[in-house]
Design a protein around this motif. Sequence first.
Motif, PDB file in Angstrom:
ATOM      1  N   HIS A 130      24.024   9.305  60.039  1.00 36.47           N
ATOM      2  CA  HIS A 130      22.593   9.437  59.769  1.00 36.47           C
ATOM      3  C   HIS A 130      22.204   8.726  58.470  1.00 36.47           C
ATOM      4  O   HIS A 130      21.142   8.117  58.380  1.00 36.47           O
ATOM      5  N   LEU A 131      23.067   8.789  57.473  1.00 38.77           N
ATOM      6  CA  LEU A 131      22.779   8.085  56.222  1.00 38.77           C
ATOM      7  C   LEU A 131      22.797   6.573  56.436  1.00 38.77           C
ATOM      8  O   LEU A 131      21.980   5.844  55.849  1.00 38.77           O
ATOM      9  N   GLN A 132      23.691   6.075  57.284  1.00 40.88           N
ATOM     10  CA  GLN A 132      23.705   4.645  57.596  1.00 40.88           C
ATOM     11  C   GLN A 132      22.427   4.234  58.318  1.00 40.88           C
ATOM     12  O   GLN A 132      21.884   3.158  58.070  1.00 40.88           O
ATOM     13  N   MET A 133      21.936   5.102  59.210  1.00 44.00           N
ATOM     14  CA  MET A 133      20.673   4.802  59.886  1.00 44.00           C
ATOM     15  C   MET A 133      19.527   4.758  58.875  1.00 44.00           C
ATOM     16  O   MET A 133      18.651   3.899  58.961  1.00 44.00           O
ATOM     17  N   LEU A 134      19.523   5.672  57.914  1.00 38.40           N
ATOM     18  CA  LEU A 134      18.490   5.638  56.863  1.00 38.40           C
ATOM     19  C   LEU A 134      18.532   4.307  56.121  1.00 38.40           C
ATOM     20  O   LEU A 134      17.488   3.685  55.879  1.00 38.40           O
ATOM     21  N   ASN A 135      19.733   3.877  55.755  1.00 37.46           N
ATOM     22  CA  ASN A 135      19.863   2.606  55.044  1.00 37.46           C
ATOM     23  C   ASN A 135      19.407   1.443  55.908  1.00 37.46           C
ATOM     24  O   ASN A 135      18.733   0.530  55.439  1.00 37.46           O
ATOM     25  N   TYR A 136      19.777   1.464  57.186  1.00 43.97           N
ATOM     26  CA  TYR A 136      19.413   0.375  58.086  1.00 43.97           C
ATOM     27  C   TYR A 136      17.903   0.285  58.272  1.00 43.97           C
ATOM     28  O   TYR A 136      17.336  -0.806  58.327  1.00 43.97           O
ATOM     29  N   LEU A 137      17.237   1.431  58.342  1.00 43.16           N
ATOM     30  CA  LEU A 137      15.792   1.450  58.565  1.00 43.16           C
ATOM     31  C   LEU A 137      14.998   1.224  57.284  1.00 43.16           C
ATOM     32  O   LEU A 137      13.784   1.068  57.335  1.00 43.16           O
TER      33      LEU A 137
ATOM     34  N   PRO B 278      13.404  -0.515  53.837  1.00 45.26           N
ATOM     35  CA  PRO B 278      12.813  -1.834  53.582  1.00 45.26           C
ATOM     36  C   PRO B 278      13.824  -2.850  53.048  1.00 45.26           C
ATOM     37  O   PRO B 278      13.687  -4.044  53.288  1.00 45.26           O
ATOM     38  N   GLU B 279      14.854  -2.382  52.358  1.00 43.95           N
ATOM     39  CA  GLU B 279      15.860  -3.289  51.811  1.00 43.95           C
ATOM     40  C   GLU B 279      16.632  -4.012  52.920  1.00 43.95           C
ATOM     41  O   GLU B 279      17.170  -5.086  52.708  1.00 43.95           O
TER      42      GLU B 279
ATOM     43  N   SER C  53      11.177  -0.310  57.238  1.00 50.49           N
ATOM     44  CA  SER C  53      10.026   0.105  56.435  1.00 50.49           C
ATOM     45  C   SER C  53      10.121   1.597  56.137  1.00 50.49           C
ATOM     46  O   SER C  53      10.890   2.324  56.769  1.00 50.49           O
ATOM     47  N   HIS C  54       9.297   2.032  55.179  1.00 46.08           N
ATOM     48  CA  HIS C  54       9.261   3.462  54.858  1.00 46.08           C
ATOM     49  C   HIS C  54       8.757   4.264  56.058  1.00 46.08           C
ATOM     50  O   HIS C  54       9.199   5.386  56.282  1.00 46.08           O
ATOM     51  N   VAL C  55       7.869   3.677  56.829  1.00 43.56           N
ATOM     52  CA  VAL C  55       7.348   4.357  58.016  1.00 43.56           C
ATOM     53  C   VAL C  55       8.469   4.596  59.022  1.00 43.56           C
ATOM     54  O   VAL C  55       8.569   5.676  59.608  1.00 43.56           O
ATOM     55  N   GLN C  56       9.335   3.611  59.221  1.00 48.71           N
ATOM     56  CA  GLN C  56      10.450   3.773  60.155  1.00 48.71           C
ATOM     57  C   GLN C  56      11.423   4.843  59.665  1.00 48.71           C
ATOM     58  O   GLN C  56      11.946   5.619  60.460  1.00 48.71           O
ATOM     59  N   VAL C  57      11.648   4.894  58.360  1.00 48.74           N
ATOM     60  CA  VAL C  57      12.517   5.930  57.792  1.00 48.74           C
ATOM     61  C   VAL C  57      11.901   7.304  58.053  1.00 48.74           C
ATOM     62  O   VAL C  57      12.581   8.231  58.501  1.00 48.74           O
ATOM     63  N   LEU C  58      10.603   7.438  57.787  1.00 50.79           N
ATOM     64  CA  LEU C  58       9.936   8.724  57.999  1.00 50.79           C
ATOM     65  C   LEU C  58       9.920   9.116  59.472  1.00 50.79           C
ATOM     66  O   LEU C  58      10.093  10.288  59.804  1.00 50.79           O
ATOM     67  N   ASP C  59       9.720   8.154  60.364  1.00 51.55           N
ATOM     68  CA  ASP C  59       9.768   8.440  61.805  1.00 51.55           C
ATOM     69  C   ASP C  59      11.143   8.961  62.211  1.00 51.55           C
ATOM     70  O   ASP C  59      11.261   9.898  62.996  1.00 51.55           O
TER      71      ASP C  59
ATOM     72  N   ALA D   5      13.621  10.739  50.779  1.00 51.17           N
ATOM     73  CA  ALA D   5      12.594  10.814  49.734  1.00 51.17           C
ATOM     74  C   ALA D   5      13.093  10.229  48.414  1.00 51.17           C
ATOM     75  O   ALA D   5      12.367   9.497  47.735  1.00 51.17           O
ATOM     76  N   VAL D   6      14.333  10.526  48.053  1.00 46.70           N
ATOM     77  CA  VAL D   6      14.902  10.002  46.805  1.00 46.70           C
ATOM     78  C   VAL D   6      15.042   8.486  46.891  1.00 46.70           C
ATOM     79  O   VAL D   6      14.730   7.768  45.928  1.00 46.70           O
ATOM     80  N   ASN D   7      15.508   7.982  48.038  1.00 48.34           N
ATOM     81  CA  ASN D   7      15.688   6.527  48.200  1.00 48.34           C
ATOM     82  C   ASN D   7      14.367   5.768  48.130  1.00 48.34           C
ATOM     83  O   ASN D   7      14.356   4.592  47.796  1.00 48.34           O
ATOM     84  N   GLN D   8      13.271   6.431  48.454  1.00 52.56           N
ATOM     85  CA  GLN D   8      11.973   5.761  48.412  1.00 52.56           C
ATOM     86  C   GLN D   8      11.596   5.368  46.997  1.00 52.56           C
ATOM     87  O   GLN D   8      10.902   4.404  46.770  1.00 52.56           O
ATOM     88  N   TYR D   9      12.107   6.103  46.009  1.00 53.22           N
ATOM     89  CA  TYR D   9      11.791   5.811  44.606  1.00 53.22           C
ATOM     90  C   TYR D   9      12.961   5.214  43.954  1.00 53.22           C
ATOM     91  O   TYR D   9      13.248   4.547  43.259  1.00 53.22           O
TER      92      TYR D   9
END
Length: 93
Positions: free
Chosen positions: A46-53, A55-56, A60-66, A89-93
């Motif tokens: 799940h953390l890898q999916m967060l990284n993949y989705l 903006p880096e 996008s942040h929207v895809q992460v939130l979805d 949320a932490v990664n967003q900042y």
Amino acid sequence: MAASSVPHQEADRLDHARQGTVPLSATRAVTSQGVVARDRWHREAHLQMLNYLSPEEGGSHVQVLDFVDSLRPHMPPNAPTAAVELTAAVNQY
């Protein structure tokens, strides 16, 4: 399909998506299904999916939130992935 081949296939799909040879939407659906088939609450997957989705990596942040919103209704409070929302949320900042 052998159970041991599932993690390798999902990793290959994610690698192809990172190279831009597979659309993000197709990869997200297939990889999410693979994660659930292998281990529904696998923290690292799940953390890898967060990284993949993120903006880096072209998301996008929207895809992460979805992604986080799709997990929230089904996730038990004591699951290893319970902090995925906080991590996003932490990664967003």
